[in-house]
Every structure is written in structure tokens, then in C-alpha cells.
Scaffold this motif. Sequence first.
Motif, PDB file in Angstrom:
ATOM      1  N   ILE A  89       0.834  -1.206   0.000  1.00 16.99           N
ATOM      2  CA  ILE A  89       0.000   0.000   0.000  1.00 16.99           C
ATOM      3  C   ILE A  89       0.865   1.251   0.000  1.00 16.99           C
ATOM      4  O   ILE A  89       0.532   2.262  -0.638  1.00 16.99           O
ATOM      5  N   ASN A  90       1.993   1.225   0.710  1.00 19.65           N
ATOM      6  CA  ASN A  90       2.875   2.395   0.713  1.00 19.65           C
ATOM      7  C   ASN A  90       3.468   2.655  -0.664  1.00 19.65           C
ATOM      8  O   ASN A  90       3.628   3.807  -1.066  1.00 19.65           O
ATOM      9  N   HIS A  91       3.820   1.602  -1.391  1.00 21.34           N
ATOM     10  CA  HIS A  91       4.282   1.772  -2.768  1.00 21.34           C
ATOM     11  C   HIS A  91       3.181   2.402  -3.616  1.00 21.34           C
ATOM     12  O   HIS A  91       3.418   3.358  -4.376  1.00 21.34           O
ATOM     13  N   HIS A  92       1.980   1.886  -3.478  1.00 24.02           N
ATOM     14  CA  HIS A  92       0.845   2.434  -4.225  1.00 24.02           C
ATOM     15  C   HIS A  92       0.652   3.917  -3.929  1.00 24.02           C
ATOM     16  O   HIS A  92       0.439   4.733  -4.839  1.00 24.02           O
ATOM     17  N   ASN A  93       0.737   4.291  -2.654  1.00 24.18           N
ATOM     18  CA  ASN A  93       0.528   5.691  -2.284  1.00 24.18           C
ATOM     19  C   ASN A  93       1.585   6.607  -2.902  1.00 24.18           C
ATOM     20  O   ASN A  93       1.294   7.741  -3.297  1.00 24.18           O
ATOM     21  N   ALA A  94       2.820   6.120  -2.974  1.00 22.67           N
ATOM     22  CA  ALA A  94       3.888   6.920  -3.574  1.00 22.67           C
ATOM     23  C   ALA A  94       3.611   7.151  -5.061  1.00 22.67           C
ATOM     24  O   ALA A  94       3.771   8.274  -5.573  1.00 22.67           O
ATOM     25  N   VAL A  95       3.212   6.105  -5.764  1.00 20.61           N
ATOM     26  CA  VAL A  95       2.882   6.259  -7.190  1.00 20.61           C
ATOM     27  C   VAL A  95       1.732   7.247  -7.355  1.00 20.61           C
ATOM     28  O   VAL A  95       1.756   8.120  -8.235  1.00 20.61           O
ATOM     29  N   LEU A  96       0.721   7.103  -6.505  1.00 16.65           N
ATOM     30  CA  LEU A  96      -0.466   7.942  -6.628  1.00 16.65           C
ATOM     31  C   LEU A  96      -0.126   9.408  -6.418  1.00 16.65           C
ATOM     32  O   LEU A  96      -0.613  10.279  -7.153  1.00 16.65           O
ATOM     33  N   ARG A  97       0.716   9.715  -5.427  1.00 13.32           N
ATOM     34  CA  ARG A  97       1.086  11.108  -5.178  1.00 13.32           C
ATOM     35  C   ARG A  97       1.802  11.712  -6.392  1.00 13.32           C
ATOM     36  O   ARG A  97       1.544  12.862  -6.768  1.00 13.32           O
ATOM     37  N   ILE A  98       2.715  10.960  -6.987  1.00 10.96           N
ATOM     38  CA  ILE A  98       3.428  11.482  -8.159  1.00 10.96           C
ATOM     39  C   ILE A  98       2.465  11.661  -9.323  1.00 10.96           C
ATOM     40  O   ILE A  98       2.506  12.666 -10.040  1.00 10.96           O
ATOM     41  N   ALA A  99       1.554  10.692  -9.513  1.00 10.04           N
ATOM     42  CA  ALA A  99       0.586  10.783 -10.611  1.00 10.04           C
ATOM     43  C   ALA A  99      -0.322  11.995 -10.445  1.00 10.04           C
ATOM     44  O   ALA A  99      -0.687  12.656 -11.423  1.00 10.04           O
ATOM     45  N   GLU A 100      -0.674  12.312  -9.209  1.00  7.07           N
ATOM     46  CA  GLU A 100      -1.604  13.414  -8.962  1.00  7.07           C
ATOM     47  C   GLU A 100      -0.914  14.778  -8.936  1.00  7.07           C
ATOM     48  O   GLU A 100      -1.495  15.776  -9.375  1.00  7.07           O
ATOM     49  N   SER A 101       0.319  14.840  -8.427  1.00  9.96           N
ATOM     50  CA  SER A 101       0.925  16.146  -8.157  1.00  9.96           C
ATOM     51  C   SER A 101       2.287  16.374  -8.796  1.00  9.96           C
ATOM     52  O   SER A 101       2.836  17.469  -8.683  1.00  9.96           O
ATOM     53  N   GLY A 102       2.874  15.359  -9.424  1.00  8.91           N
ATOM     54  CA  GLY A 102       4.195  15.519 -10.009  1.00  8.91           C
ATOM     55  C   GLY A 102       4.189  16.375 -11.259  1.00  8.91           C
ATOM     56  O   GLY A 102       3.157  16.580 -11.901  1.00  8.91           O
ATOM     57  N   THR A 103       5.361  16.889 -11.615  1.00  6.92           N
ATOM     58  CA  THR A 103       5.491  17.607 -12.891  1.00  6.92           C
ATOM     59  C   THR A 103       5.325  16.619 -14.043  1.00  6.92           C
ATOM     60  O   THR A 103       5.382  15.393 -13.857  1.00  6.92           O
ATOM     61  N   ASP A 104       5.127  17.133 -15.228  1.00  8.57           N
ATOM     62  CA  ASP A 104       5.001  16.246 -16.398  1.00  8.57           C
ATOM     63  C   ASP A 104       6.252  15.386 -16.549  1.00  8.57           C
ATOM     64  O   ASP A 104       6.163  14.188 -16.865  1.00  8.57           O
ATOM     65  N   ALA A 105       7.422  16.003 -16.304  1.00 12.56           N
ATOM     66  CA  ALA A 105       8.668  15.251 -16.421  1.00 12.56           C
ATOM     67  C   ALA A 105       8.743  14.145 -15.375  1.00 12.56           C
ATOM     68  O   ALA A 105       9.184  13.014 -15.656  1.00 12.56           O
ATOM     69  N   ALA A 106       8.311  14.440 -14.159  1.00 12.88           N
ATOM     70  CA  ALA A 106       8.354  13.442 -13.091  1.00 12.88           C
ATOM     71  C   ALA A 106       7.382  12.303 -13.372  1.00 12.88           C
ATOM     72  O   ALA A 106       7.703  11.126 -13.153  1.00 12.88           O
ATOM     73  N   ARG A 107       6.211  12.631 -13.849  1.00 11.12           N
ATOM     74  CA  ARG A 107       5.243  11.573 -14.165  1.00 11.12           C
ATOM     75  C   ARG A 107       5.796  10.630 -15.232  1.00 11.12           C
ATOM     76  O   ARG A 107       5.694   9.415 -15.112  1.00 11.12           O
TER      77      ARG A 107
END
Length: 737
Positions: A89-107
Motif C-alpha cells: 500500500i505504501n508503494h501504491h501511495n507513492a505512485v499515486l502522489r506522483i501521478a496526482e501532483s508531479g510535474t510532467d517530467a516526473a510523471r
Amino acid sequence: MTSAHRIESNAQLAAALRAFADRVVAPLAARPAHEQSWAGDAIRQACREGLGGMEVPADQGGLGLPFQARIEAAQLLAAVDFGFAFGFINHHNAVLRIAESGTDAARAKYVPAMLRGELIGCTAMTEDGAGSDFAAIRMTATRVDGGWELNGAKQWIANVQGCEVALVFAQTDAAQGAAGIACFIVRLDVPQCRRIVDRPMDGIAMGGVGGFELSGYIAADSDMLYAPGSGFKQAMAGVNKARVHVAAMASGMLRSALSQASAHAAARMVFGQPVLNQQGLRWSLVDVSMVDGILQMLIDRAAALIASGSEDAVEAAAMAKLYAGNETLDAIAACIQALGARGMAHGEGLTRKLLAAKALCLADGSNEIMRDRLGVTLSQRYARSHLQARSTPPTVTGTVTGAGTQATDQFRAVFITKPEGGSHQAELRTLGQADLPDGEVLVRVSHSTMNYKDALAITGRSPVVRKYPMVPGIDFAGVVERSADPRFQPGDAVLLNGWGTGELYWGGLSQYATTRADWLIRQPEGMSAEQAMSIGTAGYTAMLCVMALQSHGLTPESGPVLVTGANGGVGSIAIALLSHLGFMVTASTGRMEEAPHLQALGASAVMDRQALSAQGKPLQKENWAGAVDAVGSHTLANVLATMRYGGVVAACGLAQGMDLPASVAPFILRGVSLIGVDSVYAPMPRRQTAWDRLAKELPAEVLAGNTRLIGLSEVIPLAGELLAGKVRGRVVVDVNR
């Protein structure tokens, strides 16, 4: 092999995860404790099979499922192993945060690789000494060309034993407190990162909990996930969901243990009948089933409130997490008891669940933190009807409801709110008497003040407010309307300052206030409420400083006295008091255009604060016999360096900063004394002495010429001006104006 596009519902995901858990996770969990370790390979396999990214939007490669999918996944995976569920679940949460709030480059860089399991992620918030107190983190982020340099350590982080990506929360400006926290996407598989895995966690080994230390790590600007000012808010925004999914993990463990215990008790024969027929044991398992049922209802309620965006989700999530922490440990112990000695055997897996149940008492907020979270709104949630039934509504002249009719139990107040994960907001609101916190004394407030701390609370620029909602105002004066303490009767004129009022307890920027009797003092004879607040906390603090100087033998004959922050409330009244007592006073200010005003207060000389505000030598020319400092930082250091032999400094403020970049030289070479002056928790006898002296020694004309009177509606607009140093002297608030 399951692929992401074939999973289109929560039920399909649950079925796939259940099969995966039985096939992959269960054999890992069956290993002896000393052979268990981080289940990173299993997490990667689950991702390769399309089981990751539950809530990640489908257009970014995720499954696009609702929050309920995470709850169900946590529940069924924890039934097999809590540690694996925690890591997954912690891995999932990390992916979700980047998907929701990361820059285009980070995504583009991270999300696809994390969904495939090529990169495993974690979220790094906690540190040694800064667990629940998240705002106290010491990981630093310093601006450099093209990015940020990170230095510091994190601890108690899931997946850190082998993952490649961490969402690292760091402090960019310690002076800003929570407002300085930002978050960065960090690669842990680099030389600038050192893993710290010296504290393996019994019972949740597959979660890979550990720590790491960063030294000179450079995070590119494109890898900033949350900018300074939003990092703390975003960290807290995920707390409600985390508390609910952790409670769901507890439910999964509990249900698994109950099934195991019930099956054993139904099959095990004692005295010619199943053990389950023994009333005592059967009742104990009934109690466990009650815990499971109640916990499930709390989880479902919290999840529904989160999905609807309700403000009640904060309390509901805390309740679910607290109940899980309180009850799961004993419930699993009861299941072990049902198996007898066999319940302690390694192959049964119940002792592992027992240790995990203890771990969940600490994860995402300890039981104590959950109680504190719920206690913040306890009176609002439960005491209103009781107070409404027992109280006699006071009369508030001129208070009008939204419908335009007179309302005897309603009043106006400056009201500050900050929903968990939401933004800080201050507004002028009409409240009812039942909204007031419980207190021994009800005071009809007539006057309050605007202080620097009130302006910080209203604007939210510094974490002054420690409990929400809050009515600011660190002092007030008024008349007792109702008292449960015989020391005060209706009609008594009283005043209050300090004791955490306006920070921990509702304050005086309101037409009514409740408080403890121990915190009130009577208005000195001959002093009006307006005069009392013209003095206010600032003037009271100034008198405490004067008393401190005098207690250390300072007299007018000792030599000249310096007052820093002279245009502020403390400084201006300190000048008037010291001058009235015969001292030769020099005022330090950043607004030299106000020199005539300071001289009218009694300053014999006025100096520009620039001479004191920059870094100076440890010892400088001896100028002052005494000083009152309301500024701190370099200013206080320079004041100490310029004291005469045996001089004394009373320090009461931190307008420039909390640090003190000084040396011991003034203390050991010149015998200088530095006295800390606390106005918030000063003992009552000292308070009364200070106020009595103010009534006698502070010239009335000083109050008249040093005070600005405003109404309650003018308070919020004035806060920014006060912080910008555009307000001189005292600001008194007539709350009925």
C-alpha cells in the motif's frame, strides 16, 4: 497473467489480489521469523501482474479505481501478512502522489516504471524525534542552481530496505515552521544515500521498515513534488485515508485470526465435545466478533465520509484508527488463547499478527495522537446540547442574526478554521453560546487587543494556533456573567492574558469568552477595560521586563537603558515605564520617522535598528547598563555584546528570530545577566503585582497617545499591516463596535 486493462472493478481487483496473496505472499509469511525480510520481489511481481496503481488514473496507466479499492486491498492482504500489505500500500501511495501532483517530467520518469514494479517507492516523513510532531522534521532542503540540496535522515519508513524512490519531506526554512516544509522525489539507489537498517521490526519484516541518510543529494526542480508552503498541507491531506486503510489492515488481521480460532475451537475436542461449546471460550470469541463488526462499521463510515468530502471525515478516520489500535491487540490475544499453547507456535502465524497489531498502534498516528485529535472537537461534538439546556442566554446588545432579528444567545467573533488537509481561513462569524468551549467563568468581553501573535494566528504565517477551530486574541477585559467559582461573581470586572489563550484556548477577539477562574485577575481599581487593553499583554510584558531589571539591581544611576523593537507594543510601553522611573532610555527602531513619537513616550535618544540587526563582534563597546529586548536573533546578540560590566538584559520577544548567534564572552568577561521574561505562564502573584504597578506608574496620557481603537470587523484586514511593521503602539479592539 493478469493485466491492468482486464481489472475494471473493485471486485475483480480483490479476487486477483486474494489469489496472488495465497500463491505468493502466504509462502513468504510461513517462513520462520529469522528468515523473513522485505518482500520487495513480491511487490514487483504484483505490479508486473497489473495489480498496482489501484487509484492511479487510467490515462496514466493505473486502474482508476476509487478509494474503496485500497481499503479492500489492505484488508485482504493484511489477512495474510500485515507487513506485506503495509509495503504494498505504501508503494501504491507513492505512485499515486506522483501521478496526482508531479510535474510532467516526473510523471513520465517515474509513474510507468513504478506501475511495472521496476521502481518501488516509499513516503519518507518520520524522523527520530519527529514522528507525530511532523512539523519538527530536521531533514533540510537548500536552494542551489537548478534544484535543491537535501541533507538529513529519515527513520521508520516502509519499503526503504530496498526501494529505489522516496518522497522525502524536508524543511526549506526552519523559521517558517510547517510553512517551510516541501516534498521531493528522491532516488535512494545513489551514493548520496546511505540505508539505515539497524532496527528490524518484529512481526512486520516484509514491510521493509528502516531508514536512510542523505548527504549532499541534489533534487532537480522537476522532482519537487510539493513546493514550500504546501508540503505540510499535502502531507496531512493523505492522513485520513492512511488512517482508514491501516484500520482496514487491522480488520483483515483480526478477521483472519478469528476464523482460525473459531475453526480450531470447533474441531478440537475436550471432555467429549468441541472446545467451542465451552461457554467461557465461546463468549470470548463472540467479543472478538463484536470488535470486528464495530471496526468494519467505523471503516465503512469513514470511507463514505471521505468519498463525499465531508468535514466529519477527520473525526471518523481518527475513530476508526483509534478503535483499531485499542482493540485489535487484545482481540488477537483472545484468539491465541482459544488455541491454547498451539496459538504461540510459529506455524500458526498468530504471534506475528500480535506483533503487527502492536505496530498498528503506532503507524499513521499513535493511539494517544488519535485521542488528542478527537479531543480537539469533543466539546463541539457533545457538549452543545448540555450547555444549551443549562445556560441562561446572555443579552448581547446590537448582535444581529443573518435574518436581521435580535438574538440574545448569539455573538460575533473572529473565527479561524483549518480542516485537516485544507487551508487556513479566518473570518468574522456569528456564533451561539453553545459553541463556546466549556469553562468555569463566562465573561462578556468589552475590549481585546491586536498583538503580533494574534496577527500570526489570523494570517496563518506561523503555526501559532495549535488547535482548530480557534478564536484568536491573547488577552481580553470584560465583566463576569456567570461563574462556577466563588472567587468571581456576576458583575466583576476582570481581565486575562496568556495561558495559551488564542493558541490552545479560545481567546478574546469575541463578544463572549469562557475561561478558567485561575487565569483571571481583577481589573485594578480605577482602571477601565479600555485602559486595561491599551496596556494589554504587551504592556504587562513590558512591566515584567522592568520588574526583572529592577530585581537584578538596575537603577537610574546604573546608566542608560536600551529598548529594542521600540515602536511595538512591548517596546513603546517599556520606554514610557522606564522613563517615568527616571531611566535614560535609548529607543532602537526600524522606522526613524517615528522618532518624535518615541521621544514623546520618554526616549532620550533614538537609533536605527540596522546598527544592531546584522552579525557583530562577540564583544563591542560598552554602552548600556540595562536593556529590554523584544527582537531576538542578531539584535539580542549585539545588545549583549554592548552591555556594560554587570549589565542586565530582559529578553521577551523574537521579532527577528528565535536563534541567538552570540558567544559566552559577555557573560564570563563582563558578568552580563540575560533574563528570560515569560508573560504567558507567569505566576498569579507576579501578574497581579505587574497590573497593580501599571495602574499606578503608567501615565494616562501615554495610553491615550499610544493607542489606536478599532472595531471587531477591522481586525482581520489589519493583521497583515501589523506583521509588515506598519502599526505603531497598541491596537485596542472594541468588540461591540
